[in-house]
Design an enzyme around this catalytic site. Structure first.
Site, PDB file in Angstrom:
ATOM      1  N   ASP A  81     -88.782   0.079 -58.681  1.00 14.42           N
ATOM      2  CA  ASP A  81     -90.039   0.776 -58.450  1.00 14.42           C
ATOM      3  C   ASP A  81     -90.780   0.218 -57.240  1.00 14.42           C
ATOM      4  O   ASP A  81     -90.906  -0.999 -57.078  1.00 14.42           O
ATOM      5  CB  ASP A  81     -90.921   0.638 -59.700  1.00 14.42           C
TER       6      ASP A  81
ATOM      7  N   GLU B  90     -87.343   3.046 -54.887  1.00 14.07           N
ATOM      8  CA  GLU B  90     -88.496   3.867 -54.516  1.00 14.07           C
ATOM      9  C   GLU B  90     -89.177   3.124 -53.377  1.00 14.07           C
ATOM     10  O   GLU B  90     -89.567   1.959 -53.532  1.00 14.07           O
ATOM     11  CB  GLU B  90     -89.470   4.042 -55.675  1.00 14.07           C
TER      12      GLU B  90
END
Length: 606
Positions: A263, A299
């Site tokens: 993330d 990400e």
């Protein structure tokens, strides 16, 4: 077969007893509270480790560490915290679970079709065991990768998972560690890979006791939206880095995950020459990656193409792929007309931006972003194969960050939306669906959490204040309608209704997606191993054309996202593998709004 990841942190079951380890270089004394017994003094060493072997300790025992000021804290490397993040940790013996997937070696990335899900909202029960029972439905659809939103222990009964504080402990609200292992084992039995979503850029705001026990875990020289950054490059950073490298290996080795989705790596602050993202990728590649396919998906809002570099054989040198927000944003503008917020960057030419994303991966490859006040964003990506990009029309973010969690089918022109799905699912990109998307689920996916006290009130007020920047929520009465993230009803409303798949338009949409995935598997997938770089795109009047070289073959796309029919359009070269909305017009074609055709020319040398 048993799988154990040995590590210096936490509690490790030995042949006899348990070894407990806690890192606190600033503390002269750390105690171990085992069950109801008085604390035992742990033995410190010169590197800041406090350790103690307890011969009578067993799996299932509860324990906490006692800080010099008397504070009792859970183990930062706890494998399980049955009573949530403030409670005692439980000794877990990983050898208690017997795996039955010895023949599993993963799957190559070119076979990837991803399905993102939230364990708590995926089924009415919201558990690992209930999610396991639904895996055959995903395999039958044509999914090959299940991407699980973070399960690292977070505060409260429900949450998205991005506020986790115990990185090694699956949240007890979903089940036991063995329940999660059974989920992964069942996925492998069905030929499904499983990726774990991990958060290495911050800890959540409630339940993180590392500030008290091990303040060197944080580096005040780097400030983030969550306070001092995790210490990846300051004094004592080697142990901190080891904590997260071990965490990555732990999920892949002890839980047999097939890789990670990392993330928001753009929010990691690390000035090391080999940054923590690179180090984790190398550890996975040189460890479990020597025996089976292991994949790392990033990400990265900075569009850092360097992490996606390929070697001479076309294999990833670091990360396998990155979430492609650019493609989503361009497609969203194209099919909904929404130009608010960050969508403004794509409003000037949504068709052109969508075409560039399909052909080259990133839209922003170094040019200034108007939304970011002219800040340059991204790196060149046209040299990368399309498999370096995980592309989508919905994710937990893009649905859940809306005030009412609306899915795209409630916002978009239906014909244009179907065209976008055809472009996505039949492109060489790695496609991803968000849970329920395959049947156009009517349920929203809202932002939900379960914080306590003042933090809960602050999050609820902040959520509504955030939307006060939008014209549609300028009035306080309108903002008051935004669901309270901490309300149990907000979480319950986000759970899928699986029975919808069997009825009306939901059943029809499921058939549509299934057909596209079957065409992808049959016609496109066999050529993806040969792709070495991106493609090219251009405008044909109002129509979009994209072409990708796939070794000796060429994949060609023609799509019309305008509101009126087009005439005089030249057909695609090569046999069609999919078409909708086309009609002959002499020697040319007439394209209806939402028309798409895809052709595959094999053994092409042009």
């Amino acid at each position: 077969m048993q799988h154990v990841h040995p590590m210096p942190f936490g509690a490790m079951v030995l042949g006899t007893g348990v070894r407990f380890s806690y890192w606190a270089p600033d503390s002269a004394e750390i105690g171990l509270e085992l069950g109801a017994h008085p604390p035992l003094r742990m033995t410190p060493d010169a590197e800041g480790w406090h350790r103690l072997d307890v011969l009578q300790a067993r799996a299932g025992d509860r324990y906490r560490f006692c800080l010099p000021d008397g504070t009792r804290v859970p183990d930062p490397a706890s494998r399980r915290n049955p009573d949530d993040v403030h409670g005692s940790s439980e000794v877990i013996d990983p050898r208690a679970f017997t795996w039955h997937d010895d023949a599993w070696h993963g799957r190559p990335w070119t076979e990837a079709v991803i399905y993102e899900l939230h364990i708590g909202a995926f089924t009415p029960e919201g558990s690992f065991a209930a999610a396991r029972k639904r895996l055959p439905d995903l395999a039958a659809l044509g999914i090959t990768v299940v991407e699980v939103m973070p399960v690292a222990d977070f505060p409260g009964r429900h949450g998205w998972g991005y506020d986790g504080v115990l990185q090694f402990a699956p949240d007890a609200s979903y089940g036991t560690p063995d329940d999660l292992k059974a989920f992964v084992n069942a996925a492998h039995d069905l030929g499904l890979m499983v990726l774990m979503d991990v958060v290495y850029n911050h800890f959540g705001p409630e339940g993180n006791y590392l500030h008290a026990g091990s303040p060197h875990f944080f580096n005040a020289a780097h400030q983030t939206p969550w306070g001092a950054a995790i210490n990846y490059d300051g004094e004592h950073s080697r142990t901190v880095r080891d904590f997260f490298v071990h965490n990555a290996l732990f999920w892949v080795e002890e839980y047999r995950f097939d890789g990670l989705r990392m993330d928001a790596v753009h929010a990691i602050r690390d000035d090391s020459r080999l940054d923590i993202v690179e180090e984790i990728c190398a550890a996975l590649c040189n460890g479990p990656g020597r025996e089976r396919h292991i994949h790392v998906v990033l990400e990265n809002d900075a569009n850092g193409a360097r992490y996606l570099a390929r070697d001479a054989e076309g294999q990833p040198s670091m990360a396998t792929a990155q979430w492609n927000d650019d493609l989503h944003h361009a497609a969203h503008v194209l099919v909904t007309g929404d130009t608010d917020g960050y969508y403004a960057d794509y409003a000037d030419d949504p068709i052109g931006h969508f075409g560039r994303a399909l052909a080259e991966g990133f839209v922003f490859q170094g040019q200034p972003s108007p939304f970011r006040d002219g800040e340059r964003r991204g790196e060149p990506s046209a040299h990368l194969p399309s498999g370096a990009f995980v592309s989508f029309l919905q994710t937990h973010d893009q649905v859940g960050n809306r005030a009412f969690g609306e899915r795209i089918d409630s916002l978009a022109d239906p014909a244009l939306l179907r065209a976008a799905y055809a472009c996505l699912l039949l492109s060489p990109h790695v496609p991803m669906l968000f849970m329920g998307e395959e049947y156009a689920a009517s349920t929203p996916f809202l932002y939900f959490c379960d914080f306590g006290g003042e933090l809960a009130a602050a999050v609820s007020a902040g959520r509504r204040a955030e939307f006060g920047k939008f014209a549609s929520f300028a009035d306080e009465t309108d903002r008051a309608r935004i669901p309270d993230p901490n309300a149990a009803s907000t979480f319950e409303a986000s759970k899928l209704h699986w029975q919808e798949r069997q009825h009306g338009p939901h059943r029809d949409f499921l058939a549509f997606v299934s057909e596209l995935l079957a065409i992808r598997r049959r016609a496109v997938r066999p050529h993806l191993d040969a792709q070495r770089g991106g493609g090219r795109h251009w405008r044909d009047g109002e129509a979009l054309r994209v072409e990708w070289p796939l070794g000796g073959a060429r994949l060609r796309l023609l799509a019309h996202f305008g509101r009126k029919p087009l005439t005089g359009i030249q057909p695609l070269a090569g046999p069609l593998i999919y078409s909708v909305g086309l009609a002959p017009d002499g020697n040319t074609l007439r394209l209806a709004p939402g028309a798409v055709c895809v052709a595959l020319q094999e053994n092409d040398h042009g």
